[in-house]
Design a protein around this motif. Structure first.
Motif, PDB file in Angstrom:
ATOM      1  N   MET A   1       0.835  -1.198   0.000  1.00  0.00           N
ATOM      2  CA  MET A   1       0.000   0.000   0.000  1.00  0.00           C
ATOM      3  C   MET A   1       0.875   1.256   0.000  1.00  0.00           C
ATOM      4  N   ILE A   2       0.558   2.194  -0.873  1.00  0.00           N
ATOM      5  CA  ILE A   2       1.293   3.453  -0.950  1.00  0.00           C
ATOM      6  C   ILE A   2       0.613   4.484  -0.060  1.00  0.00           C
ATOM      7  N   VAL A  50       5.009   8.777  -0.235  1.00  0.00           N
ATOM      8  CA  VAL A  50       5.000   9.879  -1.192  1.00  0.00           C
ATOM      9  C   VAL A  50       4.354  11.114  -0.564  1.00  0.00           C
ATOM     10  N   VAL A  51       4.948  12.267  -0.849  1.00  0.00           N
ATOM     11  CA  VAL A  51       4.312  13.546  -0.511  1.00  0.00           C
ATOM     12  C   VAL A  51       3.977  14.243  -1.815  1.00  0.00           C
ATOM     13  N   VAL A  77      11.622   9.571   1.555  1.00  0.00           N
ATOM     14  CA  VAL A  77      10.283   9.938   1.101  1.00  0.00           C
ATOM     15  C   VAL A  77      10.372  10.551  -0.299  1.00  0.00           C
ATOM     16  N   ALA A  78       9.524  10.099  -1.199  1.00  0.00           N
ATOM     17  CA  ALA A  78       9.496  10.633  -2.561  1.00  0.00           C
ATOM     18  C   ALA A  78       8.577  11.857  -2.606  1.00  0.00           C
ATOM     19  N   THR A 118       5.077   5.369  -9.775  1.00  0.00           N
ATOM     20  CA  THR A 118       6.459   5.365 -10.261  1.00  0.00           C
ATOM     21  C   THR A 118       7.421   5.857  -9.193  1.00  0.00           C
ATOM     22  N   VAL A 119       7.129   7.014  -8.582  1.00  0.00           N
ATOM     23  CA  VAL A 119       8.055   7.562  -7.577  1.00  0.00           C
ATOM     24  C   VAL A 119       8.030   6.726  -6.303  1.00  0.00           C
ATOM     25  N   ALA A 120       6.881   6.122  -5.982  1.00  0.00           N
ATOM     26  CA  ALA A 120       6.810   5.251  -4.801  1.00  0.00           C
ATOM     27  C   ALA A 120       7.695   4.026  -4.994  1.00  0.00           C
ATOM     28  N   GLY A 121       7.884   3.627  -6.249  1.00  0.00           N
ATOM     29  CA  GLY A 121       8.735   2.480  -6.542  1.00  0.00           C
ATOM     30  C   GLY A 121      10.210   2.821  -6.643  1.00  0.00           C
TER      31      GLY A 121
END
Length: 217
Positions: A1-2, A50-51, A77-78, A118-121
């Motif tokens: 979960m993101i 992610v923020v 943190v992305a 994408t950024v979470a990965g």
């Protein structure tokens, strides 16, 4: 979960984004914030993946400043910039601030979801025309023979900390010489090593020697 935090000064925008993101099976909105300082506090509290950060927030800390401070405190943190500014200057400043991605508010919902995933990965995401502009800028630099050395991306203070560290000075001694706090020295050191892709002190010393920074009196 993101897990994600939304930082935007418009309540209606935050509400719309929450509704959109909550409908995705793999995304959970942990918190919202209306300006940068509040966003940093929420991130420290909830430790999101992610923020999602707006750039223009006139009633508090702006997105670029908040992104820079957030990456210093929570480097894993992305930060994904979501903005109306389709502008090279904002794009390059966001990248320099450590943002992992840059998406326009006019983009389709599917693109925003793709950018978040994408950024979470751990990868970077730029909207298509931005990628093309960055490539054109790089090609133009190469054509002009301009340096693309990572060293050029360091601030003057980071270069000073790099030199003094390589010469064997402890953090406290560096702080005294530069008249800054030990914590600030540690932050500069962490940032410069991340920018240069260095992991160890021997690597730092070798790099400093290569750059001619070891100048003993």
């Amino acid at each position: 979960m993101i897990n994600i935090i939304i930082v935007d000064d418009h309540a209606m925008v935050r509400s719309g984004l929450r509704m959109l993101l909550s409908a995705a099976p793999d995304i959970e909105v942990a918190a919202e914030a209306s300006e940068g300082d509040e966003g940093i506090r929420m991130a420290l509290e909830h430790q999101p993946n992610v923020v999602l950060m707006d750039l223009s927030m006139p009633h508090g800390k702006d997105g670029l400043t908040a992104a820079t401070e957030l990456k210093q405190q929570l480097p894993d943190v992305a930060v994904l910039i979501l903005t109306m500014h389709d502008d090279d200057e904002y794009l390059f400043r966001a990248i320099h601030a450590g943002a992992a991605g840059y998406v326009l508010k006019s983009a389709p919902h599917e693109e925003l979801l793709t950018a978040i995933r994408t950024v979470a990965g751990g990868d970077a995401y730029l909207y298509p025309t931005a990628t093309k502009r960055l490539m054109n800028e790089y090609v133009e630099q190469m054509r002009r023979g301009e340096s693309t050395d990572l060293f050029d991306g360091l601030s003057e203070r980071e270069k000073e900390v790099l030199s003094l560290t390589a010469m064997g000075y402890a953090n406290k001694e560096i702080a005294e010489q530069l008249v800054i706090s030990v914590k600030t020295v540690e932050t500069h050191k962490s940032n410069l090593m991340e920018k240069l892709g260095l992991k160890t002190r021997p690597e730092l010393i070798k790099y400093a020697m290569k750059k001619g920074l070891l100048q003993f009196e």
